[in-house]
Design an enzyme around this catalytic site. Sequence first.
Site, PDB file in Angstrom:
ATOM      1  N   TYR A  98       0.826  -1.207   0.000  1.00 11.74           N
ATOM      2  CA  TYR A  98       0.000   0.000   0.000  1.00 11.74           C
ATOM      3  C   TYR A  98       0.864   1.262   0.000  1.00 11.74           C
ATOM      4  O   TYR A  98       0.444   2.300  -0.525  1.00 11.74           O
ATOM      5  CB  TYR A  98      -0.943  -0.008   1.207  1.00 11.74           C
ATOM      6  CG  TYR A  98      -2.127  -0.928   1.019  1.00 11.74           C
ATOM      7  CD1 TYR A  98      -3.285  -0.487   0.396  1.00 11.74           C
ATOM      8  CD2 TYR A  98      -2.076  -2.256   1.448  1.00 11.74           C
ATOM      9  CE1 TYR A  98      -4.375  -1.327   0.213  1.00 11.74           C
ATOM     10  CE2 TYR A  98      -3.157  -3.106   1.260  1.00 11.74           C
ATOM     11  CZ  TYR A  98      -4.298  -2.640   0.640  1.00 11.74           C
ATOM     12  OH  TYR A  98      -5.367  -3.482   0.440  1.00 11.74           O
ATOM     13  N   GLU A 140      -8.017  -7.453   5.348  1.00  7.19           N
ATOM     14  CA  GLU A 140      -7.174  -8.507   4.792  1.00  7.19           C
ATOM     15  C   GLU A 140      -6.426  -9.254   5.878  1.00  7.19           C
ATOM     16  O   GLU A 140      -6.235 -10.481   5.784  1.00  7.19           O
ATOM     17  CB  GLU A 140      -6.217  -7.891   3.764  1.00  7.19           C
ATOM     18  CG  GLU A 140      -6.955  -7.441   2.503  1.00  7.19           C
ATOM     19  CD  GLU A 140      -6.258  -6.327   1.744  1.00  7.19           C
ATOM     20  OE1 GLU A 140      -5.025  -6.150   1.928  1.00  7.19           O
ATOM     21  OE2 GLU A 140      -6.932  -5.621   0.960  1.00  7.19           O
ATOM     22  N   ARG A 206      -5.570 -15.768 -11.993  1.00  4.90           N
ATOM     23  CA  ARG A 206      -6.969 -15.580 -12.372  1.00  4.90           C
ATOM     24  C   ARG A 206      -7.832 -16.242 -11.317  1.00  4.90           C
ATOM     25  O   ARG A 206      -7.437 -17.252 -10.722  1.00  4.90           O
ATOM     26  CB  ARG A 206      -7.216 -16.232 -13.744  1.00  4.90           C
ATOM     27  CG  ARG A 206      -8.652 -16.155 -14.256  1.00  4.90           C
ATOM     28  CD  ARG A 206      -9.016 -14.772 -14.715  1.00  4.90           C
ATOM     29  NE  ARG A 206     -10.176 -14.775 -15.603  1.00  4.90           N
ATOM     30  CZ  ARG A 206     -11.442 -14.840 -15.206  1.00  4.90           C
ATOM     31  NH1 ARG A 206     -11.725 -14.961 -13.920  1.00  4.90           N
ATOM     32  NH2 ARG A 206     -12.418 -14.810 -16.088  1.00  4.90           N
ATOM     33  N   PHE A 384     -16.237 -11.559 -12.635  1.00  3.20           N
ATOM     34  CA  PHE A 384     -14.984 -12.239 -12.951  1.00  3.20           C
ATOM     35  C   PHE A 384     -14.025 -11.191 -13.497  1.00  3.20           C
ATOM     36  O   PHE A 384     -14.170 -10.727 -14.629  1.00  3.20           O
ATOM     37  CB  PHE A 384     -15.201 -13.349 -13.978  1.00  3.20           C
ATOM     38  CG  PHE A 384     -16.142 -14.441 -13.516  1.00  3.20           C
ATOM     39  CD1 PHE A 384     -16.212 -14.797 -12.183  1.00  3.20           C
ATOM     40  CD2 PHE A 384     -16.957 -15.103 -14.409  1.00  3.20           C
ATOM     41  CE1 PHE A 384     -17.068 -15.794 -11.750  1.00  3.20           C
ATOM     42  CE2 PHE A 384     -17.812 -16.112 -13.996  1.00  3.20           C
ATOM     43  CZ  PHE A 384     -17.874 -16.452 -12.656  1.00  3.20           C
ATOM     44  N   GLY A 385     -13.056 -10.778 -12.668  1.00  2.33           N
ATOM     45  CA  GLY A 385     -12.135  -9.733 -13.075  1.00  2.33           C
ATOM     46  C   GLY A 385     -12.409  -8.452 -12.324  1.00  2.33           C
ATOM     47  O   GLY A 385     -13.122  -8.431 -11.313  1.00  2.33           O
TER      48      GLY A 385
END
Length: 393
Positions: A98, A140, A206, A384-385
Amino acid sequence: MLSAESAATVRATLPVVAEHLDAVTARFYDTMLGEHPELLDGLFNRGNQASGEQRRALAGAVAAFASALLAHPDERPDALLARIAHKHASLGVTEDQYTVVHKYLFGAIAHVLGDAATPEVVAAWDEVYWLMAGALIAMEARLYAATGHAGGRDVWRPWTVVERSEQTPDTVSLTLEPDGGAAPDPLPGQYVSVRVCMPDGVRQARQYSLTGWDGTRRRITVKRLRAGATPAGEVSTLLHGTARPGSTLMVSAPAGDVVLPGGDHPLLLASAGIGCTPMVALLRGLAERGDTRTVLVLHADRSPGDHAHRGEIAALVDGLPGARALTWYETGGGDRTGRMDLTGVDVPEGTEAFLCGPLPFMRGVRTHLLDAGVPARRIRYEVFGPDLWAGTD
Protein backbone atom coordinates in the site's frame (compact mmCIF):
# COMPACT_ATOMS: atom_id res chain seq x y z
CA MET A 1 -13.39 9.03 9.89
CA LEU A 2 -12.65 11.89 7.47
CA SER A 3 -11.81 15.15 9.27
CA ALA A 4 -14.13 18.11 8.80
CA GLU A 5 -11.45 20.13 6.99
CA SER A 6 -10.61 17.31 4.59
CA ALA A 7 -14.29 16.52 4.06
CA ALA A 8 -14.93 20.07 2.89
CA THR A 9 -11.99 19.93 0.48
CA VAL A 10 -12.92 16.49 -0.86
CA ARG A 11 -16.53 17.60 -1.36
CA ALA A 12 -15.39 20.66 -3.30
CA THR A 13 -12.87 18.80 -5.44
CA LEU A 14 -14.62 15.46 -5.97
CA PRO A 15 -16.17 16.46 -9.33
CA VAL A 16 -12.85 17.53 -10.87
CA VAL A 17 -10.92 14.63 -9.32
CA ALA A 18 -13.53 12.14 -10.51
CA GLU A 19 -13.39 13.67 -13.99
CA HIS A 20 -9.63 13.04 -14.16
CA LEU A 21 -9.45 9.76 -12.23
CA ASP A 22 -9.18 7.61 -15.35
CA ALA A 23 -6.17 9.64 -16.50
CA VAL A 24 -4.73 9.51 -12.98
CA THR A 25 -5.05 5.74 -12.70
CA ALA A 26 -3.69 5.22 -16.22
CA ARG A 27 -0.55 7.18 -15.36
CA PHE A 28 -0.37 5.47 -11.96
CA TYR A 29 -0.24 1.99 -13.47
CA ASP A 30 2.07 3.06 -16.30
CA THR A 31 4.65 4.57 -13.94
CA MET A 32 4.39 2.00 -11.15
CA LEU A 33 4.58 -1.02 -13.44
CA GLY A 34 7.22 0.68 -15.56
CA GLU A 35 9.48 1.03 -12.52
CA HIS A 36 8.34 -2.19 -10.84
CA PRO A 37 7.68 -4.68 -13.66
CA GLU A 38 8.00 -7.48 -11.12
CA LEU A 39 4.49 -6.59 -9.93
CA LEU A 40 3.14 -8.00 -13.20
CA ASP A 41 4.71 -11.33 -12.25
CA GLY A 42 1.98 -13.04 -10.26
CA LEU A 43 0.08 -10.03 -8.88
CA PHE A 44 -1.34 -7.69 -11.53
CA ASN A 45 -3.18 -9.22 -14.48
CA ARG A 46 -1.67 -7.82 -17.67
CA GLY A 47 -4.79 -8.60 -19.68
CA ASN A 48 -6.80 -6.33 -17.40
CA GLN A 49 -4.04 -3.73 -17.73
CA ALA A 50 -4.12 -3.90 -21.52
CA SER A 51 -7.91 -3.59 -21.69
CA GLY A 52 -7.99 -0.67 -19.23
CA GLU A 53 -10.44 -2.52 -16.97
CA GLN A 54 -8.14 -2.45 -13.95
CA ARG A 55 -7.61 1.31 -14.00
CA ARG A 56 -11.33 1.96 -14.51
CA ALA A 57 -12.14 -0.32 -11.58
CA LEU A 58 -9.63 1.48 -9.34
CA ALA A 59 -10.96 4.88 -10.36
CA GLY A 60 -14.51 3.77 -9.64
CA ALA A 61 -13.59 2.34 -6.25
CA VAL A 62 -11.76 5.49 -5.11
CA ALA A 63 -14.59 7.74 -6.23
CA ALA A 64 -17.20 5.49 -4.63
CA PHE A 65 -15.28 5.35 -1.35
CA ALA A 66 -14.89 9.13 -1.20
CA SER A 67 -18.57 9.63 -2.03
CA ALA A 68 -19.58 7.18 0.70
CA LEU A 69 -17.45 9.01 3.27
CA LEU A 70 -19.16 12.27 2.39
CA ALA A 71 -22.68 10.80 2.34
CA HIS A 72 -22.30 8.86 5.62
CA PRO A 73 -19.44 10.43 7.59
CA ASP A 74 -19.99 8.23 10.64
CA GLU A 75 -19.96 4.95 8.72
CA ARG A 76 -17.23 3.03 6.95
CA PRO A 77 -18.40 1.55 3.62
CA ASP A 78 -17.37 -2.00 4.49
CA ALA A 79 -19.68 -3.54 1.87
CA LEU A 80 -17.77 -1.71 -0.86
CA LEU A 81 -14.38 -2.62 0.62
CA ALA A 82 -15.10 -6.28 1.37
CA ARG A 83 -15.07 -7.30 -2.29
CA ILE A 84 -11.68 -5.61 -2.78
CA ALA A 85 -10.25 -7.11 0.40
CA HIS A 86 -11.25 -10.65 -0.58
CA LYS A 87 -9.71 -10.21 -4.03
CA HIS A 88 -6.48 -8.92 -2.46
CA ALA A 89 -6.42 -11.79 0.03
CA SER A 90 -6.74 -14.30 -2.79
CA LEU A 91 -3.60 -12.84 -4.37
CA GLY A 92 -1.49 -12.37 -1.25
CA VAL A 93 -1.41 -8.55 -1.25
CA THR A 94 0.74 -7.35 1.67
CA GLU A 95 0.57 -4.24 3.85
CA ASP A 96 3.84 -2.78 2.54
CA GLN A 97 2.47 -2.71 -1.00
CA TYR A 98 0.00 0.00 0.00
CA THR A 99 2.96 2.34 0.55
CA VAL A 100 4.20 1.62 -2.97
CA VAL A 101 0.73 2.26 -4.38
CA HIS A 102 0.50 5.53 -2.44
CA LYS A 103 3.77 6.83 -3.88
CA TYR A 104 2.78 6.30 -7.49
CA LEU A 105 -0.89 7.19 -7.11
CA PHE A 106 -0.14 10.58 -5.62
CA GLY A 107 2.61 11.17 -8.11
CA ALA A 108 0.02 10.59 -10.82
CA ILE A 109 -2.45 12.93 -9.10
CA ALA A 110 0.15 15.71 -9.01
CA HIS A 111 1.05 15.14 -12.66
CA VAL A 112 -2.51 15.05 -14.01
CA LEU A 113 -4.05 17.81 -11.86
CA GLY A 114 -1.06 20.11 -12.09
CA ASP A 115 -1.59 23.42 -10.29
CA ALA A 116 -4.98 22.19 -9.04
CA ALA A 117 -3.14 19.70 -6.81
CA THR A 118 -2.52 22.22 -4.04
CA PRO A 119 -1.09 21.07 -0.71
CA GLU A 120 -4.58 21.29 0.81
CA VAL A 121 -6.12 19.16 -1.93
CA VAL A 122 -3.33 16.57 -1.76
CA ALA A 123 -3.57 16.38 2.04
CA ALA A 124 -7.35 15.84 1.93
CA TRP A 125 -7.13 13.08 -0.67
CA ASP A 126 -4.17 11.58 1.18
CA GLU A 127 -6.50 11.22 4.15
CA VAL A 128 -9.07 9.49 1.94
CA TYR A 129 -6.43 7.12 0.63
CA TRP A 130 -5.13 6.07 4.03
CA LEU A 131 -8.63 5.62 5.43
CA MET A 132 -9.35 3.28 2.53
CA ALA A 133 -5.96 1.55 2.71
CA GLY A 134 -6.12 1.17 6.48
CA ALA A 135 -9.57 -0.39 6.34
CA LEU A 136 -8.46 -2.81 3.60
CA ILE A 137 -5.29 -3.75 5.48
CA ALA A 138 -7.34 -4.56 8.59
CA MET A 139 -9.89 -6.61 6.63
CA GLU A 140 -7.17 -8.51 4.79
CA ALA A 141 -5.35 -9.22 8.04
CA ARG A 142 -8.49 -10.87 9.40
CA LEU A 143 -8.92 -12.91 6.22
CA TYR A 144 -5.29 -14.05 6.32
CA ALA A 145 -5.57 -14.99 9.99
CA ALA A 146 -8.70 -17.05 9.28
CA THR A 147 -6.87 -19.10 6.64
CA GLY A 148 -3.55 -19.34 8.48
CA HIS A 149 -1.61 -16.97 6.21
CA ALA A 150 -0.65 -14.16 8.58
CA GLY A 151 0.56 -11.07 6.77
CA GLY A 152 -0.45 -12.40 3.37
CA ARG A 153 2.66 -14.52 3.02
CA ASP A 154 2.62 -17.91 1.37
CA VAL A 155 -1.03 -17.90 0.31
CA TRP A 156 -0.08 -20.13 -2.64
CA ARG A 157 -0.06 -23.89 -2.37
CA PRO A 158 0.53 -26.56 -5.03
CA TRP A 159 -2.50 -28.58 -6.10
CA THR A 160 -2.49 -31.48 -8.55
CA VAL A 161 -5.08 -31.92 -11.29
CA VAL A 162 -6.56 -35.39 -10.74
CA GLU A 163 -9.49 -35.20 -13.14
CA ARG A 164 -10.46 -33.22 -16.22
CA SER A 165 -13.99 -33.30 -17.62
CA GLU A 166 -15.45 -31.43 -20.57
CA GLN A 167 -18.53 -29.34 -19.83
CA THR A 168 -18.84 -27.77 -23.30
CA PRO A 169 -16.41 -27.48 -26.23
CA ASP A 170 -15.03 -24.30 -24.63
CA THR A 171 -15.34 -25.24 -20.95
CA VAL A 172 -13.66 -27.86 -18.76
CA SER A 173 -13.83 -28.70 -15.07
CA LEU A 174 -10.59 -29.48 -13.26
CA THR A 175 -10.65 -31.46 -10.03
CA LEU A 176 -7.70 -30.58 -7.80
CA GLU A 177 -6.08 -32.37 -4.88
CA PRO A 178 -3.75 -30.58 -2.46
CA ASP A 179 -0.11 -31.56 -2.21
CA GLY A 180 0.63 -32.20 1.45
CA GLY A 181 -2.65 -32.82 3.24
CA ALA A 182 -6.31 -31.90 3.15
CA ALA A 183 -7.60 -28.33 3.02
CA PRO A 184 -10.81 -27.11 4.67
CA ASP A 185 -13.95 -26.75 2.57
CA PRO A 186 -14.75 -23.29 1.21
CA LEU A 187 -17.99 -21.45 1.80
CA PRO A 188 -20.43 -22.05 -1.07
CA GLY A 189 -19.93 -19.22 -3.55
CA GLN A 190 -16.25 -18.58 -2.87
CA TYR A 191 -13.42 -18.65 -5.40
CA VAL A 192 -9.69 -19.32 -5.51
CA SER A 193 -6.92 -17.68 -7.47
CA VAL A 194 -4.90 -19.92 -9.77
CA ARG A 195 -1.41 -18.77 -10.75
CA VAL A 196 0.33 -20.19 -13.80
CA CYS A 197 3.55 -19.51 -15.66
CA MET A 198 2.86 -18.18 -19.14
CA PRO A 199 5.00 -19.18 -22.16
CA ASP A 200 7.08 -16.00 -21.81
CA GLY A 201 7.97 -16.87 -18.20
CA VAL A 202 5.69 -14.31 -16.51
CA ARG A 203 3.33 -15.68 -13.87
CA GLN A 204 -0.31 -14.62 -14.11
CA ALA A 205 -3.24 -15.22 -11.77
CA ARG A 206 -6.97 -15.58 -12.37
CA GLN A 207 -9.91 -16.24 -10.06
CA TYR A 208 -12.24 -19.23 -10.48
CA SER A 209 -15.40 -20.09 -8.57
CA LEU A 210 -15.23 -23.38 -6.71
CA THR A 211 -17.90 -25.53 -8.31
CA GLY A 212 -17.23 -28.59 -6.16
CA TRP A 213 -15.50 -29.79 -2.98
CA ASP A 214 -15.48 -32.89 -0.81
CA GLY A 215 -13.27 -32.15 2.19
CA THR A 216 -10.09 -32.94 0.28
CA ARG A 217 -10.55 -32.13 -3.38
CA ARG A 218 -11.79 -28.96 -5.02
CA ARG A 219 -13.14 -28.35 -8.50
CA ILE A 220 -12.88 -25.28 -10.70
CA THR A 221 -14.43 -24.68 -14.10
CA VAL A 222 -12.44 -22.93 -16.81
CA LYS A 223 -13.73 -21.38 -20.01
CA ARG A 224 -11.32 -20.51 -22.79
CA LEU A 225 -12.01 -17.34 -24.69
CA ARG A 226 -12.77 -17.54 -28.36
CA ALA A 227 -10.18 -16.54 -30.97
CA GLY A 228 -9.21 -12.87 -30.94
CA ALA A 229 -9.92 -12.38 -27.22
CA THR A 230 -6.28 -12.12 -26.12
CA PRO A 231 -4.57 -10.73 -24.11
CA ALA A 232 -7.57 -10.96 -21.82
CA GLY A 233 -8.27 -14.57 -20.96
CA GLU A 234 -4.72 -15.82 -21.44
CA VAL A 235 -4.73 -17.74 -18.15
CA SER A 236 -8.02 -19.50 -18.88
CA THR A 237 -6.97 -20.29 -22.42
CA LEU A 238 -3.68 -21.76 -21.21
CA LEU A 239 -5.38 -23.85 -18.52
CA HIS A 240 -8.01 -25.10 -20.95
CA GLY A 241 -5.35 -26.14 -23.42
CA THR A 242 -2.71 -27.62 -21.13
CA ALA A 243 -4.08 -28.65 -17.70
CA ARG A 244 -4.33 -32.44 -17.56
CA PRO A 245 -4.33 -35.05 -14.78
CA GLY A 246 -0.91 -34.83 -13.19
CA SER A 247 -0.47 -31.09 -13.83
CA THR A 248 0.47 -28.97 -10.82
CA LEU A 249 -1.20 -25.61 -10.27
CA MET A 250 -0.49 -22.96 -7.65
CA VAL A 251 -3.78 -22.21 -5.89
CA SER A 252 -4.62 -19.70 -3.16
CA ALA A 253 -6.91 -20.05 -0.16
CA PRO A 254 -10.65 -19.58 -0.82
CA ALA A 255 -11.95 -16.01 -0.78
CA GLY A 256 -15.07 -14.10 -1.73
CA ASP A 257 -17.93 -12.52 0.19
CA VAL A 258 -20.80 -13.50 -2.12
CA VAL A 259 -21.68 -16.67 -0.26
CA LEU A 260 -24.74 -18.72 0.62
CA PRO A 261 -26.87 -16.95 3.25
CA GLY A 262 -28.60 -18.49 6.21
CA GLY A 263 -32.30 -18.18 6.92
CA ASP A 264 -35.27 -19.52 5.00
CA HIS A 265 -36.13 -16.54 2.78
CA PRO A 266 -36.54 -17.09 -1.00
CA LEU A 267 -33.46 -16.99 -3.23
CA LEU A 268 -33.14 -16.02 -6.88
CA LEU A 269 -30.01 -17.14 -8.76
CA ALA A 270 -29.64 -15.45 -12.17
CA SER A 271 -26.68 -16.16 -14.43
CA ALA A 272 -25.53 -15.97 -18.02
CA GLY A 273 -22.78 -17.97 -19.72
CA ILE A 274 -19.95 -19.02 -17.42
CA GLY A 275 -21.64 -16.97 -14.68
CA CYS A 276 -23.38 -20.22 -13.77
CA THR A 277 -20.32 -21.41 -11.82
CA PRO A 278 -21.00 -19.66 -8.48
CA MET A 279 -24.64 -20.72 -8.82
CA VAL A 280 -23.54 -24.36 -8.96
CA ALA A 281 -21.75 -23.80 -5.66
CA LEU A 282 -24.76 -22.11 -4.05
CA LEU A 283 -27.04 -24.96 -5.17
CA ARG A 284 -24.56 -27.53 -3.86
CA GLY A 285 -24.54 -25.73 -0.52
CA LEU A 286 -28.33 -25.75 -0.38
CA ALA A 287 -28.37 -29.46 -1.21
CA GLU A 288 -25.86 -30.23 1.54
CA ARG A 289 -28.09 -28.42 4.03
CA GLY A 290 -31.23 -30.20 2.86
CA ASP A 291 -32.70 -26.74 2.34
CA THR A 292 -36.42 -26.48 1.56
CA ARG A 293 -36.74 -22.75 0.87
CA THR A 294 -38.04 -21.34 -2.44
CA VAL A 295 -35.23 -21.06 -4.98
CA LEU A 296 -35.64 -19.68 -8.50
CA VAL A 297 -32.73 -20.58 -10.80
CA LEU A 298 -32.54 -18.52 -14.00
CA HIS A 299 -29.91 -18.97 -16.72
CA ALA A 300 -29.28 -17.56 -20.18
CA ASP A 301 -26.86 -18.93 -22.77
CA ARG A 302 -26.23 -19.21 -26.50
CA SER A 303 -27.51 -22.77 -26.73
CA PRO A 304 -27.99 -25.91 -24.60
CA GLY A 305 -24.59 -27.11 -25.81
CA ASP A 306 -22.93 -23.93 -24.48
CA HIS A 307 -24.52 -24.25 -21.04
CA ALA A 308 -21.81 -25.51 -18.68
CA HIS A 309 -22.96 -27.74 -15.78
CA ARG A 310 -26.41 -27.99 -17.38
CA GLY A 311 -27.08 -31.56 -16.24
CA GLU A 312 -25.61 -31.02 -12.80
CA ILE A 313 -27.70 -27.90 -12.21
CA ALA A 314 -30.85 -29.72 -13.33
CA ALA A 315 -30.12 -32.57 -10.91
CA LEU A 316 -29.45 -30.17 -8.03
CA VAL A 317 -32.69 -28.29 -8.74
CA ASP A 318 -34.63 -31.55 -8.90
CA GLY A 319 -33.22 -32.52 -5.51
CA LEU A 320 -34.34 -29.31 -3.80
CA PRO A 321 -38.08 -29.41 -3.03
CA GLY A 322 -38.50 -25.63 -3.23
CA ALA A 323 -36.41 -25.03 -6.36
CA ARG A 324 -37.39 -24.53 -9.98
CA ALA A 325 -35.41 -23.46 -13.01
CA LEU A 326 -35.98 -21.43 -16.19
CA THR A 327 -33.55 -21.28 -19.12
CA TRP A 328 -33.23 -18.90 -22.05
CA TYR A 329 -31.25 -20.05 -25.10
CA GLU A 330 -30.68 -17.78 -28.07
CA THR A 331 -30.94 -20.70 -30.46
CA GLY A 332 -33.98 -22.25 -28.80
CA GLY A 333 -34.25 -25.49 -26.90
CA GLY A 334 -34.85 -23.97 -23.46
CA ASP A 335 -37.90 -22.85 -21.55
CA ARG A 336 -37.73 -19.57 -23.48
CA THR A 337 -35.92 -18.37 -26.59
CA GLY A 338 -33.66 -15.32 -26.81
CA ARG A 339 -31.97 -13.28 -24.12
CA MET A 340 -33.22 -13.37 -20.55
CA ASP A 341 -36.39 -11.35 -20.06
CA LEU A 342 -37.99 -11.54 -16.63
CA THR A 343 -41.36 -10.25 -17.79
CA GLY A 344 -43.94 -12.51 -16.25
CA VAL A 345 -41.49 -14.11 -13.82
CA ASP A 346 -42.93 -13.92 -10.31
CA VAL A 347 -40.37 -12.77 -7.73
CA PRO A 348 -41.50 -13.83 -4.24
CA GLU A 349 -41.61 -11.27 -1.46
CA GLY A 350 -38.48 -11.27 0.68
CA THR A 351 -36.25 -12.60 -2.12
CA GLU A 352 -32.48 -12.26 -1.92
CA ALA A 353 -30.95 -12.30 -5.41
CA PHE A 354 -27.54 -13.42 -6.65
CA LEU A 355 -26.35 -12.35 -10.11
CA CYS A 356 -23.37 -13.40 -12.20
CA GLY A 357 -22.66 -12.79 -15.87
CA PRO A 358 -21.72 -9.97 -18.24
CA LEU A 359 -22.29 -6.49 -16.84
CA PRO A 360 -25.11 -5.53 -19.26
CA PHE A 361 -26.91 -8.75 -18.32
CA MET A 362 -26.62 -8.04 -14.59
CA ARG A 363 -27.75 -4.45 -15.04
CA GLY A 364 -30.88 -5.61 -16.84
CA VAL A 365 -31.76 -8.22 -14.23
CA ARG A 366 -31.09 -5.79 -11.39
CA THR A 367 -33.39 -3.18 -12.93
CA HIS A 368 -36.20 -5.74 -13.18
CA LEU A 369 -35.67 -6.85 -9.59
CA LEU A 370 -35.70 -3.28 -8.31
CA ASP A 371 -38.93 -2.66 -10.22
CA ALA A 372 -40.32 -5.84 -8.65
CA GLY A 373 -39.66 -4.42 -5.19
CA VAL A 374 -36.42 -6.22 -4.27
CA PRO A 375 -34.30 -3.76 -2.23
CA ALA A 376 -30.87 -2.95 -3.66
CA ARG A 377 -29.19 -4.27 -0.50
CA ARG A 378 -30.67 -7.72 -1.24
CA ILE A 379 -29.24 -7.91 -4.75
CA ARG A 380 -25.73 -9.32 -4.71
CA TYR A 381 -23.43 -9.96 -7.62
CA GLU A 382 -20.17 -11.66 -8.52
CA VAL A 383 -17.84 -10.45 -11.24
CA PHE A 384 -14.98 -12.24 -12.95
CA GLY A 385 -12.13 -9.73 -13.08
CA PRO A 386 -12.05 -6.03 -12.09
CA ASP A 387 -15.32 -4.76 -10.65
CA LEU A 388 -16.52 -2.11 -13.11
CA TRP A 389 -19.91 -1.89 -11.40
CA ALA A 390 -18.90 -0.74 -7.90
CA GLY A 391 -20.19 2.73 -7.17
CA THR A 392 -21.82 3.25 -10.57
CA ASP A 393 -25.43 2.74 -9.50
